[in-house]
Scaffold this active site. Structure first.
Site, short mmCIF file in Angstrom:
data_model
loop_
_atom_site.label_atom_id
_atom_site.label_comp_id
_atom_site.label_asym_id
_atom_site.label_seq_id
_atom_site.Cartn_x
_atom_site.Cartn_y
_atom_site.Cartn_z
N SER A 194 1.70 0.97 -0.49
CA SER A 194 1.55 2.25 0.21
C SER A 194 0.83 3.31 -0.62
CB SER A 194 2.92 2.75 0.67
OG SER A 194 3.80 2.89 -0.43
N TYR A 226 -2.73 -2.39 4.11
CA TYR A 226 -2.66 -1.56 5.31
C TYR A 226 -4.06 -1.32 5.88
CZ TYR A 226 2.04 -0.83 3.53
OH TYR A 226 3.31 -1.05 3.06
N LYS A 256 7.14 -8.14 -9.30
CA LYS A 256 7.20 -6.87 -8.60
C LYS A 256 7.62 -5.80 -9.58
CE LYS A 256 9.41 -4.41 -4.87
NZ LYS A 256 10.26 -4.49 -3.71
N ARG A 301 8.71 4.72 1.15
CA ARG A 301 10.09 5.19 1.37
C ARG A 301 10.18 5.96 2.68
NH1 ARG A 301 11.45 4.81 -4.29
NH2 ARG A 301 11.16 2.57 -4.40
N GLU A 330 8.75 -14.98 -14.30
CA GLU A 330 9.28 -14.82 -12.93
C GLU A 330 8.59 -15.77 -11.96
OE1 GLU A 330 11.76 -13.04 -11.79
OE2 GLU A 330 12.24 -11.72 -13.46
N LYS A 352 2.70 -7.46 -7.21
CA LYS A 352 2.81 -6.19 -6.49
C LYS A 352 3.20 -5.09 -7.45
CE LYS A 352 5.87 -4.08 -3.14
NZ LYS A 352 7.01 -4.24 -2.30
C1 PBG Z 1 11.60 -3.30 -0.96
C2 PBG Z 1 10.14 -3.08 -0.77
C3 PBG Z 1 9.38 -2.00 -1.20
C4 PBG Z 1 8.07 -2.24 -0.77
C5 PBG Z 1 8.06 -3.45 -0.09
N1 PBG Z 1 9.34 -3.96 -0.11
C6 PBG Z 1 9.80 -0.76 -1.88
C7 PBG Z 1 10.49 -0.83 -3.17
O1 PBG Z 1 10.68 -1.88 -3.77
O2 PBG Z 1 10.91 0.24 -3.65
C8 PBG Z 1 6.90 -1.33 -1.02
C9 PBG Z 1 5.71 -1.57 -0.16
C10 PBG Z 1 4.70 -0.46 -0.21
O3 PBG Z 1 4.82 0.50 -1.00
O4 PBG Z 1 3.73 -0.53 0.56
N2 PBG Z 1 12.22 -3.68 0.24
#
Ligand code: PBG
Length: 324
Positions: free
Chosen positions: A276, A315, A196, A206, A235, A250
């Site tokens: 997102s 999505y 990630k 957010r 990882e 991700k």
């Molecule tokens: C952290 C989390 C995030 C996303 C999923 N789990 C945000 C981050 O790590 O800052 C992002 C998912 C998205 O942008 O669609 N709980």
């Protein structure tokens, strides 16, 4: 290579192209991320993600019904609440919106729906970090693991099929596996957000979960540096030894090289998260008339699967399923 210098005789009809296409999308490989928020009596729009909403438990159940009608059988749930504290303890309550929604979904649809829950603290902490902080304001890895264990047990108790720890703490998979096994939740799986990256593409999310990181902070201390690829392989390896049933890369589209590399070394199913920002960029550019929405969505999802993903968190799950 004499062969390639001969004039081509085959006409590339759609039938021939379909006959030999290497990559195919199917509905069952999509997972729809969904937001459930406390205190809503109807879905609330998310301005930065046009077309995506925060659901109440009731509207989430209706959305899943429609999703199943479209042939999509998996969801990933995020909880949203105004009840935040230093260590995100509110999210561990049996009557929290996440647990209630999991329970409703499993009671209503049984195993026809596969319910994954995101497991993190940033949605529930006042400071917006993915873990609890020490006296100096830094994320305390080991105290965070204890909070993750409690949350995992609570989600399993509600009936979740799989938890997806997204906080990037060291040893989070092992800690959660141990907690699940200790509470007899041996059939609850773990989807590890293994690779990630610290990414600007999480921006719209957010707003979806109402998170702001205190003092303009960021997650670079625990998310991966996007200049690096090898770390992702390490990882993944660690998460596998700790008991991950599936692993994830991700974001997806900017990280196809990582996906492809992980695919070649990883024996378990591999998921990719079209996050997102990837969603909102396509939606905004299509709304402005710069690109074709359907073709771009199809191309992006196909590229992610071509790079090696077995399943895609997107999505666009329902929209894309409708065309397949
Ligand atoms: C952290 C989390 C995030 C996303 C999923 N789990 C945000 C981050 O790590 O800052 C992002 C998912 C998205 O942008 O669609 N709980």
């Amino acid at each position: 290579m004499e062969h390639f210098r001969r004039p081509r005789r085959l006409r590339a009809t759609p039938q021939i192209r379909n006959l030999v296409a290497e990559t195919h999308l199917h509905r069952e490989q999509f997972i729809l991320p969904m937001f459930v928020r406390e205190g809503l009596d109807r879905p609330a729009p998310i301005a930065a993600m046009p077309g995506v909403v925060q659901h109440s438990t009731a509207s989430a159940v209706e959305e899943v019904r429609s999703l199943l009608d479209h042939g999509v059988t998996s969801v990933l749930l995020f909880g949203v609440t105004d009840h935040k504290d230093e260590d995100g303890s509110y999210a561990c309550r049996a009557d929290f919106v996440l647990q209630r929604t999991i329970q409703e979904l499993k009671e209503t649809f049984g195993d026809t729906v596969f319910v994954i829950s995101d497991l993190c603290l940033d949605e529930y902490t006042t400071h917006g970090h993915c873990g609890v902080l020490d006296e100096r304001g830094r994320v305390d890895n080991d105290r965070t693991l204890i909070r993750y264990q409690v949350l995992a047990q609570s989600l399993a108790q509600a009936g979740v099929d799989m938890v997806a720890p997204s906080g990037m703490m060291d040893h989070q998979v092992a800690a959660i596996r141990e907690a699940l096994d200790d509470s007899d939740a041996i059939d609850c799986g773990i989807l590890a957000y293994s690779a990630k990256y610290g990414s600007a593409l999480y921006g719209p999310f957010r707003e979806a979960v109402d998170v702001e990181i205190a003092n303009g902070g960021d997650r670079r201390a625990y998310q991966q540096d996007y200049r690096n690829q090898r770390e992702a392989l390490l990882e993944v390896e660690l998460d596998l030894t700790e008991g991950a049933d599936m692993v994830m890369v991700k974001p997806a589209s900017f990280y196809l090289d990582v996906l492809s590399k992980v695919r070649s070394v990883c024996p378990v199913p591999l998921a990719a998260y079209q996050v997102s920002g990837e969603y909102s960029m396509i939606v905004a550019a299509a709304a402005a008339g710069y690109i074709d929405r359907q073709q771009t969505i199809q191309e992006s999802l196909t590229a992610i699967v071509r790079a090696g993903a077995d399943c895609v968190l997107t999505y666009f799950a329902k929209e894309a399923a409708a065309w397949l």
